[in-house]
Design a protein around this motif. Structure first.
Motif, PDB file in Angstrom:
ATOM      1  N   PRO A 437      39.385  38.938  36.934  1.00 19.21           N
ATOM      2  CA  PRO A 437      40.303  38.007  36.262  1.00 19.21           C
ATOM      3  C   PRO A 437      41.291  38.754  35.378  1.00 19.21           C
ATOM      4  O   PRO A 437      41.121  39.939  35.069  1.00 19.21           O
ATOM      5  CB  PRO A 437      39.362  37.142  35.422  1.00 19.21           C
ATOM      6  CG  PRO A 437      38.190  38.035  35.152  1.00 19.21           C
ATOM      7  CD  PRO A 437      38.031  38.892  36.366  1.00 19.21           C
ATOM      8  N   GLN A 438      42.332  38.054  34.973  1.00 25.76           N
ATOM      9  CA  GLN A 438      43.320  38.666  34.096  1.00 25.76           C
ATOM     10  C   GLN A 438      42.694  39.062  32.766  1.00 25.76           C
ATOM     11  O   GLN A 438      43.038  40.087  32.189  1.00 25.76           O
ATOM     12  CB  GLN A 438      44.484  37.694  33.862  1.00 25.76           C
ATOM     13  CG  GLN A 438      45.611  38.294  33.032  1.00 25.76           C
ATOM     14  CD  GLN A 438      46.810  37.379  32.951  1.00 25.76           C
ATOM     15  OE1 GLN A 438      46.805  36.291  33.516  1.00 25.76           O
ATOM     16  NE2 GLN A 438      47.839  37.805  32.254  1.00 25.76           N
ATOM     17  N   ARG A 439      41.734  38.275  32.322  1.00 27.10           N
ATOM     18  CA  ARG A 439      41.038  38.582  31.077  1.00 27.10           C
ATOM     19  C   ARG A 439      39.631  39.073  31.428  1.00 27.10           C
ATOM     20  O   ARG A 439      38.779  38.290  31.828  1.00 27.10           O
ATOM     21  CB  ARG A 439      40.960  37.338  30.187  1.00 27.10           C
ATOM     22  CG  ARG A 439      40.262  37.601  28.864  1.00 27.10           C
ATOM     23  CD  ARG A 439      40.173  36.333  28.049  1.00 27.10           C
ATOM     24  NE  ARG A 439      39.455  36.556  26.811  1.00 27.10           N
ATOM     25  CZ  ARG A 439      39.122  35.592  25.950  1.00 27.10           C
ATOM     26  NH1 ARG A 439      39.448  34.344  26.222  1.00 27.10           N
ATOM     27  NH2 ARG A 439      38.473  35.863  24.843  1.00 27.10           N
ATOM     28  N   VAL A 440      39.397  40.357  31.288  1.00 24.36           N
ATOM     29  CA  VAL A 440      38.101  40.953  31.590  1.00 24.36           C
ATOM     30  C   VAL A 440      37.207  40.807  30.364  1.00 24.36           C
ATOM     31  O   VAL A 440      37.566  41.234  29.265  1.00 24.36           O
ATOM     32  CB  VAL A 440      38.248  42.443  31.977  1.00 24.36           C
ATOM     33  CG1 VAL A 440      36.884  43.076  32.174  1.00 24.36           C
ATOM     34  CG2 VAL A 440      39.087  42.559  33.240  1.00 24.36           C
ATOM     35  N   HIS A 441      36.051  40.222  30.556  1.00 27.65           N
ATOM     36  CA  HIS A 441      35.166  39.937  29.426  1.00 27.65           C
ATOM     37  C   HIS A 441      34.281  41.143  29.122  1.00 27.65           C
ATOM     38  O   HIS A 441      33.859  41.877  30.017  1.00 27.65           O
ATOM     39  CB  HIS A 441      34.304  38.717  29.723  1.00 27.65           C
ATOM     40  CG  HIS A 441      35.095  37.449  29.780  1.00 27.65           C
ATOM     41  ND1 HIS A 441      35.454  36.748  28.658  1.00 27.65           N
ATOM     42  CD2 HIS A 441      35.618  36.777  30.839  1.00 27.65           C
ATOM     43  CE1 HIS A 441      36.168  35.685  29.017  1.00 27.65           C
ATOM     44  NE2 HIS A 441      36.270  35.680  30.335  1.00 27.65           N
ATOM     45  N   MET A 442      34.002  41.297  27.849  1.00 19.82           N
ATOM     46  CA  MET A 442      33.195  42.417  27.368  1.00 19.82           C
ATOM     47  C   MET A 442      32.001  41.887  26.591  1.00 19.82           C
ATOM     48  O   MET A 442      32.013  40.761  26.094  1.00 19.82           O
ATOM     49  CB  MET A 442      34.038  43.316  26.456  1.00 19.82           C
ATOM     50  CG  MET A 442      35.307  43.823  27.101  1.00 19.82           C
ATOM     51  SD  MET A 442      34.987  45.175  28.227  1.00 19.82           S
ATOM     52  CE  MET A 442      34.699  46.496  27.051  1.00 19.82           C
ATOM     53  N   ILE A 443      30.974  42.729  26.478  1.00 21.73           N
ATOM     54  CA  ILE A 443      29.815  42.403  25.656  1.00 21.73           C
ATOM     55  C   ILE A 443      29.667  43.447  24.557  1.00 21.73           C
ATOM     56  O   ILE A 443      30.294  44.514  24.599  1.00 21.73           O
ATOM     57  CB  ILE A 443      28.519  42.353  26.497  1.00 21.73           C
ATOM     58  CG1 ILE A 443      28.226  43.742  27.090  1.00 21.73           C
ATOM     59  CG2 ILE A 443      28.602  41.293  27.558  1.00 21.73           C
ATOM     60  CD1 ILE A 443      26.848  43.863  27.688  1.00 21.73           C
TER      61      ILE A 443
END
Length: 573
Positions: A437-443
């Motif tokens: 996705p355009q916004r890559v999620h992080m933890i």
């Protein structure tokens, strides 16, 4: 349009325990043992007034042996009460904690498998509250108040039986005075409390959602001058929660009327008991039993009034949790792939490592009557590089989610290697088709931790090899501690382009047949864009690559372009 079930802010609280029973059924043996131990403990307490009443009669008859026997019985009852109550409490808490743990795990599992449309259609703050705060409140209730609730219920039952045994006439007088009045008080409370506590829970969910929106949009609010607007909205939401809490507390005030009922009942018992004792119809000890037992009964009622608010809060929270579990229960026809019997992919359909992606007569709507995509048909051969372009709102991202199986179409089909995506097990689908996705999620964690967020739990060596293969070793080496650099959630530590690089490495670790990139090079600097595009070229090999793009440089690198406009495919070249 196949609609997913919506959550209710104030779900129905009727028969909530009956609806929760399927989740408690595996613990029915433990529940039974805890209830039996609690009943035995309560019985020892209820027996105390009877023993004291017998002792009073022995004193009046000057029977010292009988008095000593009563004293010994009281001592034994006290010891039994201590042991049984402790045992009951431990059993009940253990069972309750297991039930709450099961509910928590089920809620998280259901949400992790819920249709993307469902997650996108509900405020994240409300979902977060239902799966954290309200389950925590339920756990606290199990540990703190549930043993007291069951003890109070047992007091009411056993005390009634005791009083009937001693004097049905006095018990009738007690019932005529106490029961109608207390029932009236409880009915008034329930009528006021049910909507009040439900409204308070809903208002609390709104406050949580508004605050979460601030955290997620803080940069935009700060740079765009929207803090004032957001603050006014938050204060308004908080004011509504405050008013809802006041309504809840006003409903609790109704319970205090029970104290007036208790005082009137004691007065009636003294008058009626004294009159019957003077006539010789009952003994003085019986009057003592009634006064002590009703005192115990009233204390239980007072304790119940203190517990009513917490019980109501817990019932509302449980109803909201059950609403979530019902809404996320697996069923066909929603905007998500149907689950294959084996969620791991073993024993289900096995597709080719490189296959054709086909979209046939695809229709999709977010709102009934308004199609986002209408009648789209596309065929992408294995190894093709395709650009998906079009103006904002033309449905590019929606199409990307449909072709990766995150959404299910209203009609039409999306097939990989000849198989409908809805018929593939989730693991098989994710192994073949991946969306960055355009916004890559992080933890929270290191770069290595974030790169491990793919099936199979790759080790550090595999990740390092993937980074090297994509030509990104220089980039990771420029970070403070390489792959072990602590990133938090990536906020402020990595640029938008660098986040896309992380998404690309994750995709390389999966080795998908079809890779879809949603605006991968949008809003990033030219140098990072070139690094990203070079890594994409390296990753491509013989896999299918579908890129949603606005950058002219990116579009020119793609041999085939699919253009969307007015929610439909208008050209391919």
């Amino acid at each position: 349009m196949a609609e997913h079930q919506r959550l209710t802010a104030t779900p129905d609280q009727r028969r909530v325990l009956r609806r929760a029973w399927p989740h408690m059924r595996p613990e029915r043996r433990g529940i039974t043992l805890a209830l039996l131990a609690g009943a035995a403990a309560t019985a020892t307490t209820v027996a105390v007034p009877a023993v004291i009443g017998a002792g009073v009669d022995q004193i009046l008859q000057r029977d010292r042996t009988g008095l000593f026997t009563a004293v010994a019985a009281l001592t034994v009852l006290a010891l039994l009460r201590l042991v049984l109550f402790r045992r009951s409490e431990l059993l009940l808490i253990a069972v309750g904690e297991r039930v709450v743990r099961g509910l928590r795990e089920l809620a998280v599992t259901r949400l992790s498998r819920a249709p993307l449309r469902f997650l996108e259609g509900h405020p994240s703050g409300d979902l977060l509250r239902r799966t954290t705060t309200e389950i925590a409140d339920l756990a606290n209730f199990v540990r703190g108040q549930l043993p007291d609730v069951l003890t109070v219920a047992a007091y009411l039952l056993f005390t009634t039986v005791l009083l009937l045994t001693y004097s049905p006439l006095l018990t009738l007088a007690l019932a005529l005075v106490f029961v109608p009045a207390i029932v009236c008080v409880l009915r008034l409370f329930k009528k006021a409390a049910n909507p009040a506590f439900a409204a308070e829970a809903a208002a609390a969910g709104t406050v949580a959602t508004t605050y979460r929106e601030l955290v997620q949009s803080r940069e935009m609010l700060q740079t765009g001058g929207g803090i004032g607007f957001w603050r006014e909205r938050f204060l308004a939401d908080n004011e509504r929660r405050y008013r809802a809490a006041r309504r809840s507390q006003r409903s609790l005030f109704l319970i205090s009327l029970a104290r007036i009922v208790q005082s009137l009942t004691t007065a009636v018992l003294l008058l009626a008991g004294g009159w019957l004792a003077a006539r010789g119809s009952i003994s003085v000890g019986t009057v003592v039993v009634f006064i002590l037992a009703t005192r115990q009964l009233f204390d239980s009622a007072a304790q119940a009034s203190n517990l009513v608010g917490q019980v109501q809060i817990s019932l509302v929270g449980l109803a909201r949790l059950l609403d979530l579990l019902t809404a996320t229960a697996p069923r066909a026809g929603l905007h998500a792939p149907r689950r294959a019997p084996d969620d791991t992919g073993r024993g289900g359909t096995v597709t080719a490592e490189r296959g054709v992606l086909e979209i046939e007569d695809l229709h999709y709507s977010y709102v009934t009557g308004t199609e986002v995509l209408g009648g789209i048909s596309v065929r992408v051969e294995p190894g093709e590089r395709v650009g998906l372009v079009g103006p904002t709102g033309s449905g590019k991202t929606t199409l990307a989610k449909l072709m990766t199986g995150l959404y299910a179409p209203d009609s039409g089909t999306v097939r990989y290697d000849g198989h409908d995506l809805a018929d593939l097990a989730p693991a098989e689908l994710r192994r073949r088709i991946v969306l960055i996705p355009q916004r890559v999620h992080m933890i929270e964690g290191t770069l290595l931790d974030n790169l491990r967020l793919v099936p199979g739990d790759p080790d550090a060596r595999s990740i390092a090899e993937a980074v090297e293969h994509l030509g990104l070793a220089d980039w990771t080496g420029s970070l403070d501690e390489g792959l072990h650099t602590a990133l938090g959630r990536g906020t402020g530590r990595l640029s938008a382009g660098e986040l896309q690089l992380i998404g690309l490495v994750r995709a390389a670790l999966l080795d998908p047949a079809v890779l879809v990139l949603d605006e991968a090079t949008a809003d990033i600097d030219p140098d990072t864009a070139r690094t990203l595009e070079t890594a994409i070229d390296t990753l491509r090999a013989d896999r299918t690559l579908i890129v949603i793009a606005h950058r002219e440089a990116t579009i020119k690198r793609l041999p085939r372009i699919i253009r969307l406009d007015e929610n439909a495919l208008i050209a391919q070249n």
